[in-house]
Design an enzyme around this catalytic site. Sequence first.
Site, mmCIF file in Angstrom:
data_model
loop_
_atom_site.group_PDB
_atom_site.id
_atom_site.type_symbol
_atom_site.label_atom_id
_atom_site.label_comp_id
_atom_site.label_asym_id
_atom_site.label_seq_id
_atom_site.Cartn_x
_atom_site.Cartn_y
_atom_site.Cartn_z
ATOM 1 N N CYS A 33 -25.036 31.647 -36.969
ATOM 2 C CA CYS A 33 -25.722 31.115 -35.789
ATOM 3 C C CYS A 33 -26.557 32.234 -35.162
ATOM 4 O O CYS A 33 -27.415 32.784 -35.818
ATOM 5 C CB CYS A 33 -24.721 30.519 -34.801
ATOM 6 S SG CYS A 33 -23.808 29.102 -35.432
ATOM 7 N N ASP A 54 -30.498 21.090 -38.288
ATOM 8 C CA ASP A 54 -30.394 22.138 -37.275
ATOM 9 C C ASP A 54 -31.668 22.175 -36.442
ATOM 10 O O ASP A 54 -32.704 22.626 -36.896
ATOM 11 C CB ASP A 54 -30.167 23.492 -37.965
ATOM 12 C CG ASP A 54 -29.833 24.610 -36.999
ATOM 13 O OD1 ASP A 54 -30.057 24.428 -35.786
ATOM 14 O OD2 ASP A 54 -29.353 25.655 -37.455
ATOM 15 N N HIS A 57 -25.867 22.807 -37.594
ATOM 16 C CA HIS A 57 -25.757 24.146 -37.040
ATOM 17 C C HIS A 57 -24.277 24.459 -36.808
ATOM 18 O O HIS A 57 -23.587 23.733 -36.097
ATOM 19 C CB HIS A 57 -26.525 24.208 -35.711
ATOM 20 C CG HIS A 57 -26.592 25.561 -35.104
ATOM 21 N ND1 HIS A 57 -27.451 26.542 -35.561
ATOM 22 C CD2 HIS A 57 -25.911 26.118 -34.081
ATOM 23 C CE1 HIS A 57 -27.298 27.628 -34.832
ATOM 24 N NE2 HIS A 57 -26.365 27.407 -33.926
#
Length: 251
Positions: free
Chosen positions: A134, A189, A221
């Site tokens: 991330c 995402d 994500h």
Amino acid sequence: MTAVHGTAVNIPTPDGTADAYLAHPDDGGPHAAVLLYMDAFGLRPQLKKMADRIAGAGYTVLVPNVFYRHGRAPVVELPDFIGPDQRPGIFERIVPVLQSLTPELVVRDADAYLRWLAACPQATDGPIGITGYCMGAGLALRTACAYPDRVAAVAGFHGGNLASDAADSPHLLADRITAEVYFGHADQDHSMPPEQIERLEKALTAAGVRHRCEVYPGAHHGYTQADTNAYNPVGDERHWTALEDLLARAL
């Protein structure tokens, strides 16, 4: 997999002390080092398990609490499982902390982490590998750009805003990278849409960087994080294969 020893460590930085987790094979010898950059949820049992798995493959792994300026981990208290009901309240507390970590601070901290690993008895001399998740994917990319002589491999998984329109977007520094690079993008995402994936790919190609960027179908994500509702076991195993192959080649 070999037996692994994990312990809490403290890393001096120009701005204080970063608490961190160190994992390494429990065999008494030095091993190639890997810097693991956390996601926004921070240093917690899930990331320690991931570090242990990498260490079990024969590496010395450091996971710093990059939010150390706001306190020791956990900076934000987390439930054992982060579901959709918990996310809004957690991010309300995390976002201001995340926004305070500027690119300048990231690069300054990275130097401290790399210097600490260089002096670590459990780590061998020579360039290291980095993996980030991330927000950590952006930190990994910035570190590889800032310290090319110290980074041999960089991987990022479900990273966001790696090639945005911002003047300080990390993809703009791609020509500084000497490491081999791998990115595993989630196809669902919103923080890394197709146009950014294409922009990142073009920047790495134009810079002559050895790289592979792949899009994982059906992944959101956060797909590697087993303590969240974003977890995707198929994508997670694919990530492990890609990461282990990269580290084996580069380190």
